[in-house]
Scaffold this active site. Structure first.
Site, mmCIF file in Angstrom:
data_model
loop_
_atom_site.group_PDB
_atom_site.id
_atom_site.type_symbol
_atom_site.label_atom_id
_atom_site.label_comp_id
_atom_site.label_asym_id
_atom_site.label_seq_id
_atom_site.Cartn_x
_atom_site.Cartn_y
_atom_site.Cartn_z
ATOM 1 N N TYR A 277 -109.632 -69.462 -50.892
ATOM 2 C CA TYR A 277 -108.737 -70.419 -51.548
ATOM 3 C C TYR A 277 -108.090 -71.399 -50.571
ATOM 4 C CZ TYR A 277 -108.778 -67.591 -55.867
ATOM 5 O OH TYR A 277 -109.141 -66.926 -57.014
ATOM 6 N N PHE B 170 -69.931 -88.877 -56.203
ATOM 7 C CA PHE B 170 -70.021 -88.170 -54.921
ATOM 8 C C PHE B 170 -70.719 -86.822 -55.045
ATOM 9 C CE2 PHE B 170 -65.727 -87.622 -56.805
ATOM 10 C CZ PHE B 170 -65.888 -86.320 -57.280
ATOM 11 N N TYR C 204 -55.112 -93.923 -57.984
ATOM 12 C CA TYR C 204 -55.640 -92.854 -57.131
ATOM 13 C C TYR C 204 -56.422 -93.440 -55.962
ATOM 14 C CZ TYR C 204 -58.410 -88.998 -55.358
ATOM 15 O OH TYR C 204 -58.987 -88.083 -54.517
ATOM 16 N N GLU D 89 -62.161 -79.043 -57.347
ATOM 17 C CA GLU D 89 -63.590 -79.278 -57.125
ATOM 18 C C GLU D 89 -64.307 -77.950 -57.361
ATOM 19 O OE1 GLU D 89 -63.067 -80.716 -53.192
ATOM 20 O OE2 GLU D 89 -61.908 -82.430 -53.927
ATOM 21 N N ASN E 239 -65.742 -90.375 -48.832
ATOM 22 C CA ASN E 239 -66.409 -90.016 -50.082
ATOM 23 C C ASN E 239 -67.835 -90.554 -50.031
ATOM 24 O OD1 ASN E 239 -64.641 -89.820 -53.236
ATOM 25 N ND2 ASN E 239 -64.432 -88.561 -51.427
ATOM 26 N N ARG F 56 -110.764 -73.973 -50.325
ATOM 27 C CA ARG F 56 -111.267 -74.527 -51.581
ATOM 28 C C ARG F 56 -110.166 -75.153 -52.440
ATOM 29 N NH1 ARG F 56 -113.049 -70.700 -56.205
ATOM 30 N NH2 ARG F 56 -112.977 -69.181 -54.528
ATOM 31 N N HIS G 133 -59.373 -84.194 -42.395
ATOM 32 C CA HIS G 133 -60.684 -83.833 -42.937
ATOM 33 C C HIS G 133 -61.755 -83.664 -41.854
ATOM 34 C CE1 HIS G 133 -58.760 -84.680 -46.683
ATOM 35 N NE2 HIS G 133 -59.871 -84.662 -47.405
#
Length: 511
Positions: A281, A329, A54, A414, A196, A284, A84
């Site tokens: 507050y 990833f 792969y 995914e 990646n 303080r 991409h």
């Protein structure tokens, strides 16, 4: 040209990554060259043997079962990058792009990605020449790597898209020619290794962390200045109170506040016989709130230091014949860190805005309404407080946790993603909002101190007032205030306010 920072891949310090954001170039330790070549040889052997692997000779994602012919392997990698590169939105800031280039080079140099040395050299060459790929900010879901933005980064090194060369945007091919760098031609697995990884989300989160640390220091200074301006008490910062709780951030913040106020004539003027029993507050409880923020910053710094040094592409070259698919990833650690930082930025702004409200309220402050001279004719800081309130509320809207969201992608391959990238992207805008809130507080507190003159505040705070007065004059009558606020905001974001008071929390929690 300044000497490059020497980075040891896998062991770089957080302060080194900050230096890269601020403009430093880098060189990698000598041992990384051997690691790169060893992993490259393993990939070469796979190609030569024709072993189906792969990312080397298959399609990607859902197309992983498609075997690619050896003659098409270069085209496979080029097509991967071009297909991409579908990001959108504004370009990432230069400092973030610098950090992406540096982190990607350091990650590949650890020798688990199988790329050739020329790939790492291309990344470092662009960084050194200030030839920064134009990378659209939006389009990553923070899993399977920051695919779209990293594809734009890689495409620019290939001569496709745009590069900002020393501030001038031009076609990438032209920029590479100007710096004498050949367009990168990708070999087997190299395109996948480049796109990646979590480098974009991590760089954005680190940039947010760096900005937030400067905002944090400025908020401590502004809080101490407001305590003095409002004639508040430093008794709540007594270390014995903090030790009884034991939270480390609270202990440290209380100590810093005591140091910042120590020696103030204003504080000494009402130390005895003060009719007030307790402060609100927002004065303080600064150790409790800002201390919790400091602990959060330190935790996020630890996570992001690890991630910046990590190998997060896929598949990974683990040894001869071992190219193994995993899930490094997936940017969930970054998403959680970014969400924590977003919450902290909200609280810094919330606390500061409440102190501004005290400063402009004559009932609470004992000072003129809205700190205006001749109030009525002049509005003073009336609407500056409204601006602070608007920014505080905007940050609340931006702080919804990104990490609780997910949406399936790539035909359900995914099916769970981190959303770390846009969770981290918002941090710079949130930090700028918080810096403007702190800017308003610094301006208002400085004005309130004017009403206590000739008494002085502390030796640590007077230099801060001098810094402010070098940019912003006292408000003797209403004037156009926007430039003053812009100047105060820049003093916060640049870290000048913290430095003037002797603070550098970033260095402390980076140690």
């Amino acid at each position: 040209m300044s000497t490059p920072l020497l980075l040891d891949p896998g062991h770089a310090a957080l302060t080194q990554w900050r230096d890269v954001i601020d403009g430093a170039s880098i060189a990698l330790s000598e041992t990384s060259a051997d690691a790169i070549r060893a992993a490259q040889a393993i990939v070469d052997d796979i190609v030569a043997a024709g072993t189906v692997t792969y990312g080397v000779n298959t399609g990607f994602g859902k197309l992983a079962s498609v075997r690619i012919a050896d003659g098409d392997l270069a085209t496979l990698q080029r097509n991967l990058i071009l297909s991409h590169a579908v990001g959108t939105g504004p370009a990432l800031p230069d400092g973030v792009v610098r950090l992406i280039l540096a982190m990607k080079a350091a990650s590949l140099a650890r020798g688990a990605s199988g790329v050739r040395p020329v790939v790492v050299e291309a990344l470092l060459g662009a960084l050194t020449a200030d030839a920064l790929p134009v990378v659209p900010a939006k389009g990553s879901v923070g899993a399977s790597g920051d695919l779209a933005p990293l594809a734009h980064l890689t495409a620019a090194l290939m001569g496709v898209g745009e590069i900002r060369l020393k501030g001038e945007v031009m076609p990438a091919a032209d920029a590479l020619a100007r710096i004498g760098q050949a367009p990168l031609a990708l070999g087997p697995k190299e395109g996948l290794a480049l796109i990646n990884g979590t480098q974009v989300s991590t760089a954005l989160a680190l940039a947010g962390l760096t900005a937030m640390a400067r905002v944090f220091d400025s908020a401590l200074v502004a809080g101490a200045l407001s305590v003095d301006a409002l004639k508040g008490s430093d008794t709540p910062f007594d270390p014995r109170i903090q030790q009884l709780r034991g939270q480390p951030g609270q202990i440290r913040v209380a100590a810093l506040l005591l140091e910042l106020i120590a020696g103030s004539e204003i504080r000494d003027s009402h130390r005895f016989g003060d009719s007030k029993v307790q402060d609100p507050y927002s004065l303080r409880c600064q150790p409790q709130v800002m201390g919790a923020v400091r602990d959060l910053l330190a935790n996020a710094a630890t996570t992001l230091t690890i991630e910046a040094n990590a190998v997060t592409d896929n598949p990974l070259v683990l040894g001869p014949g071992e190219v193994v698919s995993g899930g490094n990833f997936h940017a969930e650690p970054v998403a959680f860190a970014a969400d924590m930082l977003a919450m902290g930025l909200c609280e810094i702004g919330n606390l500061s805005e409440r102190r501004i409200a005290l400063l402009v309220d004559p009932v609470m402050s004992g000072l003129p309404p809205f700190l205006a001279r001749d109030a009525g004719l002049n509005s003073g800081f009336m609407i500056a407080q409204v601006t602070a309130a608007a920014l505080a509320s905007e940050n609340k809207q931006k702080a919804y946790p990104a990490s609780v969201d997910t949406i399936p992608t790539s035909a359900n391959q995914e099916d769970h993603v981190s959303m770390a990238t846009h969770g981290a992207y918002r941090l710079l805008d949130m930090a700028a909002n918080a810096a403007s809130i702190i800017g308003v507080e610094l301006m208002a507190a400085a004005e309130a101190i004017e009403h206590h003159r000739p008494m002085t505040t502390s030796p640590r705070l007077e230099p801060v007032l001098a810094l402010l007065r070098g940019k912003i004059a006292p408000l003797t009558e209403d004037r156009y205030l926007a430039p003053d606020l812009a100047a105060a905001t820049e003093l916060v974001l640049s870290g000048a306010v913290g430095r003037a008071a002797g603070l550098d929390s970033f260095a402390e929690f980076s140690a």
